[in-house]
Design a protein around this motif. Sequence first.
Motif, PDB file in Angstrom:
ATOM      1  N   PHE A 341      -0.837   5.737  -7.017  1.00 13.65           N
ATOM      2  CA  PHE A 341      -1.279   4.854  -5.940  1.00 13.65           C
ATOM      3  C   PHE A 341      -2.021   3.672  -6.575  1.00 13.65           C
ATOM      4  N   GLN A 342      -2.232   2.607  -5.755  1.00 10.84           N
ATOM      5  CA  GLN A 342      -2.971   1.426  -6.208  1.00 10.84           C
ATOM      6  C   GLN A 342      -4.218   1.285  -5.353  1.00 10.84           C
ATOM      7  N   THR A 343      -5.362   1.119  -6.028  1.00 14.43           N
ATOM      8  CA  THR A 343      -6.632   1.034  -5.319  1.00 14.43           C
ATOM      9  C   THR A 343      -6.821  -0.369  -4.744  1.00 14.43           C
ATOM     10  N   ARG A 344      -7.904  -0.507  -3.995  1.00 12.95           N
ATOM     11  CA  ARG A 344      -8.207  -1.804  -3.382  1.00 12.95           C
ATOM     12  C   ARG A 344      -8.500  -2.850  -4.431  1.00 12.95           C
ATOM     13  N   ASP A 345      -8.995  -2.420  -5.585  1.00 13.24           N
ATOM     14  CA  ASP A 345      -9.266  -3.388  -6.660  1.00 13.24           C
ATOM     15  C   ASP A 345      -8.096  -3.456  -7.646  1.00 13.24           C
ATOM     16  N   SER A 346      -6.886  -3.125  -7.170  1.00 10.56           N
ATOM     17  CA  SER A 346      -5.618  -3.336  -7.884  1.00 10.56           C
ATOM     18  C   SER A 346      -5.502  -2.512  -9.158  1.00 10.56           C
ATOM     19  N   VAL A 381       2.752  14.392   4.182  1.00 10.99           N
ATOM     20  CA  VAL A 381       1.613  13.877   4.952  1.00 10.99           C
ATOM     21  C   VAL A 381       0.350  13.870   4.107  1.00 10.99           C
ATOM     22  N   SER A 382       0.220  14.812   3.157  1.00 12.18           N
ATOM     23  CA  SER A 382      -0.955  14.820   2.276  1.00 12.18           C
ATOM     24  C   SER A 382      -0.987  13.564   1.418  1.00 12.18           C
ATOM     25  N   PHE A 383       0.150  13.227   0.830  1.00 13.13           N
ATOM     26  CA  PHE A 383       0.211  12.024  -0.005  1.00 13.13           C
ATOM     27  C   PHE A 383       0.123  10.757   0.842  1.00 13.13           C
ATOM     28  N   ALA A 384       0.671  10.796   2.048  1.00 10.72           N
ATOM     29  CA  ALA A 384       0.591   9.606   2.905  1.00 10.72           C
ATOM     30  C   ALA A 384      -0.856   9.307   3.277  1.00 10.72           C
ATOM     31  N   ASP A 385      -1.591  10.357   3.691  1.00  8.92           N
ATOM     32  CA  ASP A 385      -3.000  10.145   4.063  1.00  8.92           C
ATOM     33  C   ASP A 385      -3.834   9.782   2.848  1.00  8.92           C
ATOM     34  N   LYS A 388      -3.088   6.149   1.733  1.00  4.89           N
ATOM     35  CA  LYS A 388      -3.712   5.151   2.607  1.00  4.89           C
ATOM     36  C   LYS A 388      -5.197   5.031   2.300  1.00  4.89           C
ATOM     37  N   ALA A 389      -5.851   6.169   2.076  1.00  5.74           N
ATOM     38  CA  ALA A 389      -7.288   6.148   1.794  1.00  5.74           C
ATOM     39  C   ALA A 389      -7.571   5.495   0.443  1.00  5.74           C
ATOM     40  N   ILE A 390      -6.727   5.769  -0.569  1.00  7.04           N
ATOM     41  CA  ILE A 390      -6.935   5.177  -1.892  1.00  7.04           C
ATOM     42  C   ILE A 390      -6.739   3.664  -1.847  1.00  7.04           C
ATOM     43  N   GLN A 391      -5.760   3.190  -1.102  1.00  5.32           N
ATOM     44  CA  GLN A 391      -5.513   1.755  -1.011  1.00  5.32           C
ATOM     45  C   GLN A 391      -6.664   1.008  -0.341  1.00  5.32           C
ATOM     46  N   LEU A 392      -7.455   1.712   0.457  1.00  4.12           N
ATOM     47  CA  LEU A 392      -8.598   1.090   1.131  1.00  4.12           C
ATOM     48  C   LEU A 392      -9.902   1.322   0.388  1.00  4.12           C
ATOM     49  N   SER A 393      -9.835   1.904  -0.818  1.00  7.17           N
ATOM     50  CA  SER A 393     -11.063   2.226  -1.563  1.00  7.17           C
ATOM     51  C   SER A 393     -10.982   1.652  -2.967  1.00  7.17           C
ATOM     52  N   THR A 394     -12.171   1.462  -3.524  1.00  8.82           N
ATOM     53  CA  THR A 394     -12.245   1.017  -4.917  1.00  8.82           C
ATOM     54  C   THR A 394     -12.188   2.228  -5.837  1.00  8.82           C
ATOM     55  N   THR A 417     -16.905  10.686   1.767  1.00  7.69           N
ATOM     56  CA  THR A 417     -16.116  10.041   0.728  1.00  7.69           C
ATOM     57  C   THR A 417     -14.669   9.990   1.161  1.00  7.69           C
ATOM     58  N   ILE A 418     -13.851   9.415   0.310  1.00  2.00           N
ATOM     59  CA  ILE A 418     -12.424   9.275   0.617  1.00  2.00           C
ATOM     60  C   ILE A 418     -11.774  10.639   0.831  1.00  2.00           C
ATOM     61  N   GLN A 419     -12.125  11.599   0.005  1.00  2.00           N
ATOM     62  CA  GLN A 419     -11.498  12.914   0.108  1.00  2.00           C
ATOM     63  C   GLN A 419     -11.875  13.605   1.410  1.00  2.00           C
ATOM     64  N   ASP A 420     -13.137  13.431   1.844  1.00  3.40           N
ATOM     65  CA  ASP A 420     -13.578  14.056   3.085  1.00  3.40           C
ATOM     66  C   ASP A 420     -12.822  13.492   4.278  1.00  3.40           C
ATOM     67  N   ARG A 421     -12.623  12.189   4.276  1.00  3.95           N
ATOM     68  CA  ARG A 421     -11.928  11.573   5.402  1.00  3.95           C
ATOM     69  C   ARG A 421     -10.473  12.022   5.457  1.00  3.95           C
ATOM     70  N   VAL A 422      -9.846  12.181   4.266  1.00  2.01           N
ATOM     71  CA  VAL A 422      -8.453  12.645   4.232  1.00  2.01           C
ATOM     72  C   VAL A 422      -8.365  14.088   4.739  1.00  2.01           C
ATOM     73  N   LYS A 423      -9.311  14.923   4.353  1.00  2.00           N
ATOM     74  CA  LYS A 423      -9.321  16.325   4.809  1.00  2.00           C
ATOM     75  C   LYS A 423      -9.362  16.404   6.325  1.00  2.00           C
ATOM     76  N   THR A 424     -10.286  15.672   6.901  1.00  2.00           N
ATOM     77  CA  THR A 424     -10.458  15.736   8.351  1.00  2.00           C
ATOM     78  C   THR A 424      -9.204  15.288   9.089  1.00  2.00           C
ATOM     79  N   HIS A 425      -8.625  14.193   8.651  1.00  2.00           N
ATOM     80  CA  HIS A 425      -7.431  13.670   9.318  1.00  2.00           C
ATOM     81  C   HIS A 425      -6.231  14.590   9.108  1.00  2.00           C
ATOM     82  N   LEU A 426      -6.074  15.096   7.895  1.00  2.00           N
ATOM     83  CA  LEU A 426      -4.928  15.955   7.586  1.00  2.00           C
ATOM     84  C   LEU A 426      -5.032  17.295   8.329  1.00  2.00           C
ATOM     85  N   ALA A 427      -6.230  17.853   8.415  1.00  2.00           N
ATOM     86  CA  ALA A 427      -6.409  19.118   9.130  1.00  2.00           C
ATOM     87  C   ALA A 427      -6.014  18.968  10.590  1.00  2.00           C
ATOM     88  N   ARG A 428      -6.390  17.847  11.184  1.00  2.00           N
ATOM     89  CA  ARG A 428      -6.049  17.606  12.589  1.00  2.00           C
ATOM     90  C   ARG A 428      -4.543  17.419  12.759  1.00  2.00           C
TER      91      ARG A 428
END
Length: 593
Positions: A341-346, A381-385, A388-394, A417-428
């Motif tokens: 993936f590519q981060t927000r800071d490229s 879906v794990s990699f998609a979420d 998306k989170a990595i692209q919006l983070s440094t 953190t990024i991982q926590d947000r991915v967990k919550t969304h993926l679990a749902r």
Amino acid sequence: MIEANSGKTTPKRNSDEISNIHEANTLSSEHEHESANEELTLSQIVIRSDFANESSERQSKIILDRFNQGIGKNSAFTDSPALGRGLSRVDVSYFVMGHRNQVAELYDPRGQRFSTVLTPDPTVTIKYVGPVSKTAHYFGAYGKHVLNVPAGHYAKAFSKNRPVLYGEGPHVIIDPTFQFDENNGFVNQQEPFIEHSTINILRIPAGKIAKVWIGTQPHILESRRDPYVFVDAQFKLVSPDGAKKAQLFESSSCTFVEHGSIKRIIPHTGEVAITYNNGILTIIPTPKDGKPVIIDSPTHNFEGFISTSLQTCLFPSKETKQQASADNKAASADEINLKIFQTRDSLRVGVVLVVAFKIVDPELAITKLGKEGIINHIENVSFADMGKAIQLSTLQEIMYFNSIKPGQTTSDDSVQTIQDRVKTHLARDLFDYGIELSRLQIETMKVLDTEIAKKLAGQSVTSAEFTTKQATLVKEYDIKTTEARLKAETDNIALEQRNKAVISESQAKLSSAQREAEALLITAEAQKKAQELQGELFTKYPILAEIELAKIKAEALRSATLYITPQDAGAFMNSPLVYFDKLLNANVIQKKN
């Protein structure tokens, strides 16, 4: 087959009955009237010997009586050599057999001389066949047969071209259609499968099952103590390809056995069976009674098993790696083994995810995703979420993540953190497909930019040194604190022990003083009681008081020196007691004065 009962009178028979006396009863004729649904037993198909438990002498007599039934006085043998053609002696363990006009006869010479009878009638033919051992497994002639079945065996024979089975022991068969092959006719009763024409006996060992066909109807037979008995020309035992006699059966622990339209399913704990009944998904859970699930329907198909216990997967999966390698032959190891993936800071980073999940609603998951699509969906879906989170983070935000259980949230989203947000969304998201997410963690994260990776490695070394030093200081502090606490506890224990010793000593002294005071009180009370009892005794019996007084006076004079003057000598000699009384009384008066 006719076996005459020993000791019973044979009733007279008419001509029709006599004509049928030599025909053996067969299994088919015996069971033609029975219901087709009635299960057969060994006792119904095996012909038992009714004199197997008799003595050898008794057995020999019964064999002779039954074999020679109807001969009467027209015997072919005589024990008088003068009346016939003399023959050589035979051992006492042998019969001799002959025939009169092809009517077979047995004779027991018991070791004596014997001969065949001579007759002048040209229409009568008497011939000597020869000796036969009394213990021979089989002998006979002209429609009369003797069958000695060894212990633990059955004898397979034919009567009227129909199969019959004989149990262990001697049998006398009067049947002109009886057939028996002595070389192949005996079979061990413990054989797992006994086949004799249309008769089939099946003994299924513990831990095995049998697949059989009866006509076009399949059956799966479970192990049991009693054997299965089938009398059917269309019976067929299905055994594994190339199986030997000892491997005729399937293992009863197999999770799935299919035989014709029958499916035998054993879902284990932590899994369910997937079936389709006329195309409709049907989930079969683990049976509570511990018995296999039997499905007997040609349109109810078994698809497989799916686990409902906790599963842990590493993504990219093996299939995804193979696909990446096939799509790009020039791909590097990182491009194959990592999801990039590519981060927000490229900056390009590669990750490996650990996902732990459990299927809580198999029917919903299979209906929406299919059995083979569940893992692919979770990976995608794990990699998609995560992407998306990595692209919006440094990169800094990605590197310092923490780990909490899925579904846990805080009031401030910025704390996550990024991982926590991915967990919550993926679990749902997975819950909508009947899947419960238990854990999501970045197992491996690699920065693909070489220069950035080196700088991060240097920072990691510095951070590791600082962490090690900090841990050492914390450990030393813990050691000192522990030592001080142990010393304080040791001192407290010693002080408590000394205090307990002083208290114990004081209590012992107090107890001793109390016991001494109680002893003095008891002694004084006893003396008082004794004096009171003595006064009451002296009052009731005055003579005792005088005796006691005399004892006191005697005690007083015991060590005294008495001087008697000449004037008192006469009084003393006349009555010493009176003299002493006067002397004592005078002393008492003087003391009072």
